[in-house]
Enzyme design. Structure first.
Site, PDB file in Angstrom:
ATOM      1  N   ASP A  25      16.882   9.686  17.280  1.00  0.00           N
ATOM      2  CA  ASP A  25      16.320  10.020  15.983  1.00  0.00           C
ATOM      3  C   ASP A  25      17.115   9.281  14.900  1.00  0.00           C
ATOM      4  O   ASP A  25      18.345   9.210  14.970  1.00  0.00           O
ATOM      5  CB  ASP A  25      16.431  11.531  15.795  1.00  0.00           C
ATOM      6  CG  ASP A  25      15.691  12.031  14.576  1.00  0.00           C
ATOM      7  OD1 ASP A  25      14.465  11.902  14.548  1.00  0.00           O
ATOM      8  OD2 ASP A  25      16.358  12.550  13.655  1.00  0.00           O
TER       9      ASP A  25
ATOM     10  N   GLU B 176      14.381   5.276  16.421  1.00  0.00           N
ATOM     11  CA  GLU B 176      13.775   5.020  15.119  1.00  0.00           C
ATOM     12  C   GLU B 176      14.690   4.050  14.381  1.00  0.00           C
ATOM     13  O   GLU B 176      15.817   4.414  14.029  1.00  0.00           O
ATOM     14  CB  GLU B 176      13.668   6.319  14.321  1.00  0.00           C
ATOM     15  CG  GLU B 176      12.696   7.337  14.899  1.00  0.00           C
ATOM     16  CD  GLU B 176      12.552   8.561  14.002  1.00  0.00           C
ATOM     17  OE1 GLU B 176      11.432   9.033  13.831  1.00  0.00           O
ATOM     18  OE2 GLU B 176      13.564   9.056  13.465  1.00  0.00           O
TER      19      GLU B 176
END
Ligand code: CA
Length: 677
Positions: free
Chosen positions: A357, A386
């Protein structure tokens, strides 16, 4: 967690030039954080707890503590400690130790740190591998007793190349909570251990559905112990995605059948992984090392105040996560923590991959070391993330594990937001359309996605909507998708942006969008339930929405069975044909050839060939054509004996839809044509 590229660029522009020029060797990101460079570090595998025939040993890293007390408890939640033990300091490595001559299985413990003359709250530490209910006290359990039958022989599914992986992103509750799932252990790890479950109409659900669909890996939303769901009140059925980390090294209690039994969550998560592995499906875990749910009250702050988070020069928490803080992967003890934690999940739980993340909060060096260390355990472990942050960071842009910096990393992949927003329209504007829904001007960016952002002689990156250069050195650095848990589901996006059009157009556009994802180079990724046209009633940020919004209604599988069959065959096509799964940029440049189409005259039309038995494919040539326009469009295909693989909303993996001699072929609105010879 989402973040707009636009916001990022605006933010990057606001950063002082000096920050961009910071030497890559600099360790601390601010004057405040420079103090932590002098701290001794400790990287032993006996941090916090180890049990041996000699008894139980505790070792807490807290270099600046003045005193540390260890409290031992009979209970994981209530009652006073039965013993409080002052720990001894080892200045050389900054750790505090205590020894108890018995094996304390079944007991619980906390640490309490005194620093700057002040006693902090109790904490289970940062390395609790088992916890009591709600994760406030660490638990001492015998891990050998948590292994399901056959665990020692458990094997990861074989992965030859990361471009062979097909990712299915799911939340435990979404998959099983709806009554139509037919699953007994709703919302639990055990949901995916139940074979033979069906919808009321008799169609497969749960693990059988995953097998039928053909995905190679499930990517489970945060499954470590998170903060937001009260494990003592599960009857309230509180829902959360879980991006609020509490204890990074133990499973979340609400997904177990008994959160008060510290072994249950461990055993049940392993049972889930074993069941998936037995069915040839790998398990990728969503990890959120970039921030903690709380600031001063986080376990990081309560064990080593100041150290694990980043700060600005004035000592304020920096907040690149948009959640109140960010962690400091550039400091050695935090870097080692991330590396050791992922290694622990890979070793103890046989996890097959990690999705980071807000990965750009971490530095590229840390991510490289994570991948290298995981490779030593098993080269098939897949790491992606990400490639953005959600706010400004003291970490200089050149060191961030950004999408545009992926070339500085090895064995790390990033999400292609280029393809995502170009195909379906921008995520932040519900009404915006994309290539697959009739909006012109996205053709070049879709091509960037098709070639997995690698250097290609026919792709002009300067015309891209997002990245302006071929940022991927290899297709294995790219994960392609059109939607995920963040933002509108593909169905909701189509319903909003195509409002007023008949549903059949939206179903056609969904098929087209996913055909682009699954035929593109790179690794395809899909959001659970898209194969049955799942929606979330138009809610784009459903992180704490009730099950009535989030749960997948499996009766959709009969209602939209044509959609499901299409996805299944699309996946089968990709798996059967290596031409869609090339592994080098050179191969793509050589074997993927775009047909000349003037986008200013015929927008929303892309046609290309995969040539000369690309990547050893049995087919000499595969012709792939996408018509994203709201009207039929015609392409000219070279004369020959072509098999029809996909046409008019139908698809096969073997080209058994019929034959054509080529020439002019008209594609209906929002559709793909795939031919092979
Ligand atoms: Ca929890």
């Amino acid at each position: 967690m989402k973040f707009s590229r636009l916001q990022f660029l605006m933010m990057a522009a606001a950063i002082a030039p000096g920050a961009l020029l910071a030497p890559a060797s600099a360790q601390a990101q601010s004057a405040f954080d420079a103090q932590f460079l002098t701290y001794p570090t400790y990287n032993g595998d006996d941090l916090e707890l180890s049990v041996s025939p000699d008894g139980t040993d505790f070792r807490l890293w807290s270099p600046k503590a003045e005193e540390v007390n260890l409290s031992l408890y009979d209970n994981g939640h209530t009652g006073l400690p039965y013993e409080v033990i002052p720990m001894k300091f080892n200045a050389e490595n900054g750790t505090w130790t205590a020894h108890v001559p018995q094996q304390l299985y079944g007991k619980f413990y906390t640490f309490k740190v005194k620093q700057n003359g002040k006693w902090l709250q109790e904490t289970p530490g940062v390395w609790a591998k088992a916890v009591g209910v709600n994760g406030n006290r660490a638990a001492i359990i015998d891990f050998t007793k948590t292994n399901p039958a056959g665990w020692d022989a458990d094997k990861r599914p074989e992965v030859k190349n990361f471009s062979d992986v097909i990712v299915y992103e799911m939340h435990h509750r979404d998959m099983s909570m709806h009554p139509s799932s037919g699953i007994a252990n709703k919302g639990k790890f055990l949901a995916l251990t139940e074979p033979g479950t069906t919808t009321p109409e008799g169609l497969k659900t749960g693990i059988d559905h995953l097998k039928e669909l053909g995905v190679t890996h499930v990517h489970i939303l945060p499954s470590y112990d998170y903060n937001s769901v009260d494990e003592l009140n599960l009857q309230n059925n509180t829902y959360n995605w879980g991006y609020d980390p509490l204890n990074y090294n133990t499973p979340e209690g609400s997904y177990s059948t008994n959160p008060s039994d510290p072994s249950a969550r461990v055993r049940e998560m392993k049972e889930m992984i074993k069941a998936l592995h037995d069915n040839g499906i790998g398990v990728i875990m969503d990890v959120v090392y970039n921030h903690t749910a709380q600031n001063d009250d986080s376990n990081f702050e309560l064990t080593a105040p100041g150290y694990y988070h980043r700060h600005w020069d004035d000592g304020r928490y920096s907040d690149a996560s948009g959640c109140g803080n960010e962690t400091a992967s550039d400091l050695q003890q935090m870097r080692d923590y991330i590396i050791n934690s992922t290694k622990y999940w890979a070793d103890e739980y046989h996890i097959d991959g990690f999705r980071f993340d807000l990965m750009a909060i971490h530095d590229t060096e840390t991510m490289n070391q994570v991948a290298q260390e995981l490779k030593k355990i098993d080269p098939s472990i897949f790491v992606y993330g990400e490639g953005w942050t959600a706010g400004d960071s003291p970490l200089s842009i050149d060191r961030r594990a950004l999408k545009d910096n992926v070339y500085k990393m090895t064995d790390i992949s990033v999400f292609s937001v280029d393809l995502r927003d170009a195909v379906k329209g921008h995520y932040s504007n519900a009404m915006d359309r994309g290539f697959a829904t009739g909006k012109p001007g996205n053709e070049e960016t879709v091509k960037i996605g098709i070639v997995a952002a690698t250097n290609h002689p026919q792709v002009d990156f300067s015309k891209g909507n997002n990245s302006k250069f071929p940022y991927a050195a290899s297709p294995e650095m790219i994960v392609n998708y059109v939607s995920c848990h963040d933002d509108l589901t593909l169905t909701d996006k189509l319903r909003k942006s195509m409002e007023g059009e008949p549903e059949e157009n939206m179903l056609a556009a969904a098929k087209l969008a996913q055909t682009i994802v699954f035929t593109s180079q790179g690794t395809p990724f899909m959001f659970a339930g898209e194969e049955v046209f799942r929606d979330k009633k138009g809610v784009h940020n459903s992180y704490n929405s009730p099950d009535s919004i989030n749960a997948i209604d499996w009766t959709n599988k009969s209602k939209y069975n044509d959609q499901f069959e299409y996805y299944k065959n699309l996946i089968a096509l990709r798996k059967a044909h290596p031409a869609f799964r090339m592994t080098t940029a050179d191969d793509i440049a050589k074997h993927l050839v775009f047909d000349k189409i003037d986008s200013s005259k015929t927008p929303n039309l892309i046609s290309y060939s995969l040539k000369d038995h690309a990547n050893g494919d049995e087919w000499e040539e595969i012709k792939v054509v996408f018509n994203g326009a709201s009207k039929p469009q015609t392409v000219k295909v070279k004369k020959g004996n072509w098999k029809i693989v996909a046409q008019d909303g139908k698809i096969t993996s073997d080209g058994s839809l019929g034959t054509t001699k080529g020439g002019e072929i008209t594609l209906p609105a929002y559709s793909a044509l795939i031919l092979a010879r």
